[in-house]
Design a protein around this motif. Structure first.
Motif, short mmCIF file in Angstrom:
data_model
loop_
_atom_site.label_atom_id
_atom_site.label_comp_id
_atom_site.label_asym_id
_atom_site.label_seq_id
_atom_site.Cartn_x
_atom_site.Cartn_y
_atom_site.Cartn_z
N ASP A 123 -7.87 9.28 -33.61
CA ASP A 123 -7.76 10.31 -34.64
C ASP A 123 -8.02 9.77 -36.05
O ASP A 123 -8.38 10.54 -36.95
CB ASP A 123 -6.37 10.96 -34.61
CG ASP A 123 -6.20 11.93 -33.46
OD1 ASP A 123 -6.82 11.69 -32.41
OD2 ASP A 123 -5.46 12.90 -33.59
N GLN A 126 -10.99 10.79 -38.08
CA GLN A 126 -11.09 12.15 -38.62
C GLN A 126 -10.55 12.26 -40.05
O GLN A 126 -10.77 13.25 -40.73
CB GLN A 126 -10.33 13.14 -37.72
CG GLN A 126 -10.97 13.36 -36.37
CD GLN A 126 -12.30 14.09 -36.47
OE1 GLN A 126 -12.58 14.76 -37.46
NE2 GLN A 126 -13.12 13.96 -35.44
N LYS A 353 -4.39 16.78 -34.26
CA LYS A 353 -5.08 17.89 -34.91
C LYS A 353 -4.25 19.17 -34.88
O LYS A 353 -4.11 19.87 -35.90
CB LYS A 353 -6.44 18.16 -34.24
CG LYS A 353 -7.20 19.26 -34.96
CD LYS A 353 -8.37 19.83 -34.18
CE LYS A 353 -8.92 21.06 -34.89
NZ LYS A 353 -9.97 21.75 -34.13
N SER A 367 -6.17 19.89 -46.50
CA SER A 367 -6.41 19.06 -45.34
C SER A 367 -7.12 17.76 -45.70
O SER A 367 -8.03 17.74 -46.54
CB SER A 367 -7.26 19.82 -44.31
OG SER A 367 -7.62 18.96 -43.24
N ARG A 369 -8.05 15.96 -42.88
CA ARG A 369 -8.72 15.76 -41.60
C ARG A 369 -9.99 16.61 -41.56
O ARG A 369 -9.94 17.82 -41.80
CB ARG A 369 -7.81 16.15 -40.43
CG ARG A 369 -6.70 15.16 -40.12
CD ARG A 369 -5.97 15.58 -38.85
NE ARG A 369 -6.82 15.51 -37.68
CZ ARG A 369 -6.57 14.80 -36.58
NH1 ARG A 369 -5.46 14.08 -36.53
NH2 ARG A 369 -7.39 14.80 -35.57
N LYS A 370 -11.11 15.99 -41.24
CA LYS A 370 -12.38 16.71 -41.21
C LYS A 370 -12.39 17.79 -40.13
O LYS A 370 -12.94 18.88 -40.34
CB LYS A 370 -13.52 15.71 -40.97
CG LYS A 370 -13.76 14.78 -42.15
CD LYS A 370 -14.77 13.70 -41.84
CE LYS A 370 -14.15 12.54 -41.09
NZ LYS A 370 -15.04 11.37 -40.97
N ASP A 371 -11.78 17.52 -38.98
CA ASP A 371 -11.80 18.51 -37.90
C ASP A 371 -10.94 19.73 -38.23
O ASP A 371 -11.21 20.83 -37.76
CB ASP A 371 -11.38 17.89 -36.57
CG ASP A 371 -10.06 17.12 -36.64
OD1 ASP A 371 -9.46 17.06 -37.73
OD2 ASP A 371 -9.65 16.56 -35.60
N ASP A 374 -12.83 22.13 -40.64
CA ASP A 374 -13.85 22.90 -39.91
C ASP A 374 -13.25 24.01 -39.03
O ASP A 374 -13.99 24.82 -38.48
CB ASP A 374 -14.69 21.96 -39.03
CG ASP A 374 -15.52 20.99 -39.85
OD1 ASP A 374 -15.81 21.32 -41.01
OD2 ASP A 374 -15.86 19.91 -39.34
N ASP A 375 -11.92 24.03 -38.90
CA ASP A 375 -11.27 25.03 -38.05
C ASP A 375 -11.05 26.32 -38.83
O ASP A 375 -10.45 26.29 -39.91
CB ASP A 375 -9.93 24.48 -37.55
CG ASP A 375 -9.34 25.29 -36.41
OD1 ASP A 375 -9.26 26.53 -36.56
OD2 ASP A 375 -8.96 24.70 -35.39
N TYR A 378 -7.75 27.25 -40.60
CA TYR A 378 -7.30 26.53 -41.80
C TYR A 378 -7.25 27.45 -43.02
O TYR A 378 -6.36 27.31 -43.87
CB TYR A 378 -8.23 25.34 -42.05
CG TYR A 378 -7.98 24.58 -43.32
CD1 TYR A 378 -6.75 23.96 -43.56
CD2 TYR A 378 -8.96 24.47 -44.31
CE1 TYR A 378 -6.52 23.26 -44.73
CE2 TYR A 378 -8.74 23.77 -45.47
CZ TYR A 378 -7.52 23.16 -45.68
OH TYR A 378 -7.30 22.47 -46.85
#
Length: 449
Positions: A123, A126, A353, A367, A369-371, A374-375, A378
Motif C-alpha cells: 500500500d 499508493q 484503502k 486524501s 492515497r492516489k487510489d 480516484d474513487d 471520495y
C-alpha cells in the motif's frame, strides 16, 4: 511564569489520571493500546477505531484492542499523550501523532522507525511523495503513516454576503480585498463577526498555522529559510502579518479578545458560530465539514448551500495568487511497545484503502492515497472536497524541526499580545525574534528587511 505553573499543574493532574486508569493495560502482552484525540467536532478517529476493533480482534486471535480516546483540546492532547509515553505501563502501542511533533518525539525516543516495515507494504506505493515525507524526521527515518492531510482557505457565508451586497462567488485577490469585504459586512450586517482569524495561546497551533502562517507565507517570507538553514525573524512579511492582525482586531472586524482567547473557540466556530450565521468570513481548514455531515458532531444539512469557499489570496496578489498550508496526522508505533508486529498489523488495517477512504470522508481529510482520490466516493457528499484537494498544488508546510513546537508557542504569545493590545505589532515581532534566538540559538536566526 504563570504559563509554566499552569503547565506543571496540568501535568500533575494528567499524570494522576493516567496513573489511576492506565496501568496494567498490556500486562498480558496481548493487548494493543491505541491513543487518539476525540474532542468536540473531531470524532473521525474514534469512529475509525471503533469500526476496526472487532475486525482486528477477529484477524488476530488472542489479541485485544484497547481504545484510549483522549478527550482534550489540541494542546492538552499533546501533554497527555507524552505523559502516557513516559511510563511502560501507560505508553500506547499505537498513537495518533501530529506531523509537526515527529522530530521532537523521535528525538525523545517515543516513536519506532518504520522503514523496514514500509519496504514490504504494498500500500505504501499508493501514498503521494509529499505525504511520505510528512512522517519523516530529520534523521531520515519514517516514524508514521499519514492519515490524510489538510489545506486552509476562506469559508464565507453567502447569505450574509447577500445582505452586505457582496457576490456569492466572492474570490478576493489581495489582503485588501478581504479587509474591504469585512468592513462592508461590519457596516451593513451588524451583529455578526465579519472576519475570524485565529490568534492567541488559547487556540494553540490554530493561531500559528490557520492564523499567522497563512498570512506570513502569503507575503513571500517564511519562518525558516531552507537555503540559509536559518529561522527568519524579524522580517518585513512578519511585520505586515502582525499589522494585518492589528487591523482586524482593533477595527472590530474580528471576534472579541475574550472569544479569540477561549481554548474552545476553534471548536465553537465550527460547531456553533458558523451554523448559526454568526461569522461572515472564516480563515480556517478543509476539515470543518466533519462536524456538519450526517453522523457528525453537529449535523448541518444546509452547510454546502450556505457556505462558499475561496483561496486565501497572497498579500498583493503576487504569484501564485493564493496561499495555503498543510499539516496532518499520522499513525505511529510507540518505541516502548512489546508487540511491534501486532501494532504494525493494526496500522496496516487502519490505513488500507477501504478504511482510509472512510476516514477521509468522515473526518473530511484531503486524501494522500492516489487510489482513494480516484474513487468516486471520495467526493460524494462533500461538494467542497475537490476545492480543498486542488489547493495541495500550491501548499506549503511548517518547518519540520524539533524546535518548531517551542517557536510556535512563542508565535501564539506574540499574536496574543497584538490581539489584547498589550504590545504593538513591532514590539510583538521584536519580542518573538528574541525568543526564537533563545530557542534556536543566535547563529541560527537571521533578520530579513
Amino acid at each position: 511564569m504563570r504559563r509554566k505553573s499552569a503547565f506543571v499543574m496540568t501535568a500533575v493532574m494528567v499524570a494522576a489520571t493516567v496513573s489511576a486508569c492506565g496501568s496494567g493495560g498490556s500486562s498480558d502482552g496481548k493487548t494493543i493500546k491505541v491513543a487518539y484525540q476525540k474532542f468536540g467536532n473531531f470524532i473521525g478517529a474514534d469512529v475509525l477505531f471503533k469500526k476496526i476493533k472487532p475486525v482486528f480482534e477477529q484477524q488476530n486471535p488472542g489479541y485485544k484492542l484497547k481504545l484510549i480516546p483522549i478527550e482534550a483540546d489540541e494542546n492538552s492532547y499533546y501533554t497527555k499523550l507524552n505523559l502516557m509515553r513516559r511510563s511502560p505501563s501507560t505508553a500506547p502501542d499505537v498513537a495518533y501523532e501530529d506531523t509537526f511533533f515527529v522530530n521532537s518525539d523521535a528525538q525523545a525516543r517515543f516513536l519506532m522507525p518504520l522503514d523496514d516495515k514500509l519496504q514490504s507494504w504494498p500500500d505504501w506505493s499508493q501514498f503521494v511523495d509529499a505525504a511520505k515525507v510528512a512522517g519523516q524526521a530529520s534523521d531520515g527515518h519514517t516514524y508514521g503513516i499519514p492519515m490524510g492531510t489538510d489545506t486552509r482557505g476562506l469559508w464565507f457565508n453567502k447569505q450574509i454576503f447577500a445582505k452586505a451586497g457582496l457576490p456569492a462567488n466572492w474570490q478576493p485577490k489581495t489582503w485588501n480585498d478581504v479587509l474591504a469585504a469585512a468592513r462592508q459586512i461590519k457596516a451593513k450586517v451588524p451583529g455578526v463577526i465579519p472576519l475570524n482569524v485565529y490568534a492567541g495561546k488559547g487556540v494553540g497551533e490554530a493561531a500559528s498555522m490557520q492564523g499567522f502562517e497563512m498570512l506570513l507565507y502569503g507575503t513571500g517570507d517564511k519562518l525558516y529559510d531552507d537555503q540559509t538553514k536559518k529561522w527568519t525573524a524579524p522580517s518585513k512579511g512578519m511585520g505586515d502579518s502582525f499589522n494585518f492582525l492589528k487591523t482586524v482586531f482593533s477595527s472590530g472586524l474580528g471576534p472579541t479578545p475574550q472569544q479569540a482567547l477561549d481554548p474552545h473557540w476553534s471548536d465553537n466556530v465550527a460547531g456553533q458560530e458558523l451554523p448559526k450565521g454568526k461569522i461572515a468570513i472564516d480563515l480556517d481548514g478543509s476539515w470543518l465539514p466533519q462536524a456538519w455531515i450526517p453522523g457528525g458532531a453537529n449535523p448541518w444539512p444546509q452547510w454546502s448551500s450556505t457556505l462558499g469557499t475561496a483561496p486565501m489570496p497572497t498579500q498583493n496578489g503576487q504569484a501564485p495568487g493564493k496561499v495555503t498550508m498543510s499539516g496532518g496526522w499520522l499513525l505511529s508505533i510507540g518505541a516502548r511497545t512489546k508487540q511491534a508486529a501486532a501494532a504494525w498489523k493494526l496500522v496496516q488495517l487502519a490505513m488500507n484503502k477501504e478504511n482510509s477512504l472512510e476516514f477521509y470522508v468522515k473526518a473530511t481529510q484531503v486524501s494522500v492515497r492516489k487510489d482513494v482520490v480516484d474513487d468516486p466516493k471520495y467526493v460524494e457528499g462533500n461538494p467542497t472536497q475537490k476545492f480543498w484537494t486542488d489547493l495541495v498544488s500550491v501548499t506549503q508546510y511548517r518547518p519540520a524541526y524539533s524546535v518548531y513546537p517551542q517557536i510556535s508557542n512563542q508565535l501564539q504569545a506574540a499574536t496574543e499580545a497584538v490581539v489584547t493590545n498589550q504590545g504593538s505589532p513591532q514590539s510583538a515581532m521584536n519580542d518573538f525574534a528574541n525568543q526564537v534566538k533563545q530557542i534556536a540559538g543566535p547563529d541560527k536566526v537571521e533578520a530579513k528587511p
